[in-house]
Write an enzyme that holds these catalytic residues in place. Structure first.
Site, short mmCIF file in Angstrom:
data_model
loop_
_atom_site.label_atom_id
_atom_site.label_comp_id
_atom_site.label_asym_id
_atom_site.label_seq_id
_atom_site.Cartn_x
_atom_site.Cartn_y
_atom_site.Cartn_z
CB SER A 175 -9.11 -2.84 7.21
OG SER A 175 -8.37 -3.29 6.31
CE LYS B 83 -4.32 -1.51 0.44
NZ LYS B 83 -5.41 -1.18 -0.53
#
Length: 320
Positions: free
Chosen positions: A77, A52
């Site tokens: 999350s 990410k």
């Protein structure tokens, strides 16, 4: 909206000094077990412990000075949360992150460690998307979405460019690419790059049981949502449905989808720690699980497998 490997080349030029060029490794033991050549791309070793960081750092590199002054907001999350928080910290940008209150403790703590303001919400009763939109409008912050954004997809796609360069160095031509899939940003970016370089490669999404929205959507040719009643330990890749931007890219690039159970994922995490000496979180292990349990025939094939993240709570890791 046009997206090609060229977007990824541009992203790579912008972030190559911030990201770690992660290893692509193979194990004789695993190759013998599966009677194939498996290469694992270790994005669990990326900054903030997942792929990410690639997308977040590219998105943030494109903000104007005005945007930077106003700050950013994101919902996640955990892995996108940590990536946006860390990228923001490096650039001295104010950062708010909306996280589910049941997110793994390690992800919440790391996000706070990177100096982000964490806002916890109840996924049963609140919508992270509308909370994000609201904060973005009220406080004039840039909303950084986890996957449905061309810049984010291009940033994640830099992992595909690295895989290509690593394969070329070793004169390897891949037959199959397996990649975990939540919203579909990582597989959209990486499969675009690999398909451009290897037109014959067959790419598959890998998802947890009950959250195989990409598999179902690919089959029907249109976006379908998951049913409500399922649960999974693979928190990193649980999304309600494929992204509006990611799905058309994946529909073009992917052969289909593979599904694994939580039990299979737990066994894979254990197996990977024993045989590759790496720590992988459940969502990050889904593609490897699909390979290790031979969800498709891999015999005599050269296979690239994405290990997308390593942010697992130590209690869980110990319990395995």
């Amino acid at each position: 909206m046009h997206f090609s490997y060229k977007n990824i080349d541009v992203a790579n030029s912008a972030i190559k000094n911030q990201i770690i060029k992660t290893p692509l490794i193979s194990s004789d033991y695993i190759n013998k077990q599966l009677n194939s050549k498996i290469f694992f791309k270790l994005e669990n070793l990326q900054n903030t412990g997942s792929f990410k960081f690639r997308g977040a750092s590219y998105k943030i590199s494109k903000l104007t000075d005005e945007n930077k002054k106003n700050g950013v907001v994101a919902y996640s999350s955990g892995n996108h949360a940590q990536a946006v928080a860390y990228s923001s910290l490096q650039q001295n940008i104010s950062c708010k992150i909306i996280m589910p209150k049941n997110a793994p403790k390690i992800k919440i703590e790391n996000t706070k460690k990177y100096k982000a303001e964490v806002i916890l919400y109840d996924p049963k009763t609140e919508s992270r998307e509308s909370m994000g939109e609201k904060i973005s409008i009220q406080e004039n912050r840039t909303l950084i979405r986890p996957y449905d954004d061309i810049d984010i997809i291009a940033g994640q796609g830099t992992a595909g460019k690295e895989i290509y360069e690593q394969l070329i160095q070793n004169s390897i031509i891949p037959d199959i690419y397996l990649c975990c899939c939540g919203g579909g940003g990582l597989i959209a970016g990486t499969s675009t790059y690999l398909r451009n370089k290897y037109p014959d490669i067959k790419s598959y999404s890998a998802e947890p049981f009950g959250f195989d929205d990409t598999k179902k959507s690919l089959k029907s040719g249109k976006i379908l949502s998951n049913e409500k009643d399922y649960q999974s330990i693979c928190d990193a890749i649980i999304t309600p449905q494929p992204g509006n931007i990611t799905f058309p890219i994946n529909l073009k690039n992917l052969e289909g989808g593979l599904v694994v159970t939580d039990e299979e994922v737990k066994n894979a995490i254990k197996f990977l720690s024993e045989h590759l000496k790496i720590i992988v979180e459940p969502g990050g292990a889904v593609a490897a699980t699909a390979a290790l349990t031979e969800k498709i025939n891999l015999k005599n094939k050269t296979v690239v497998v994405m290990i997308s993240g390593g942010n697992i709570d130590l209690e869980m890791f110990r319990s395995l």
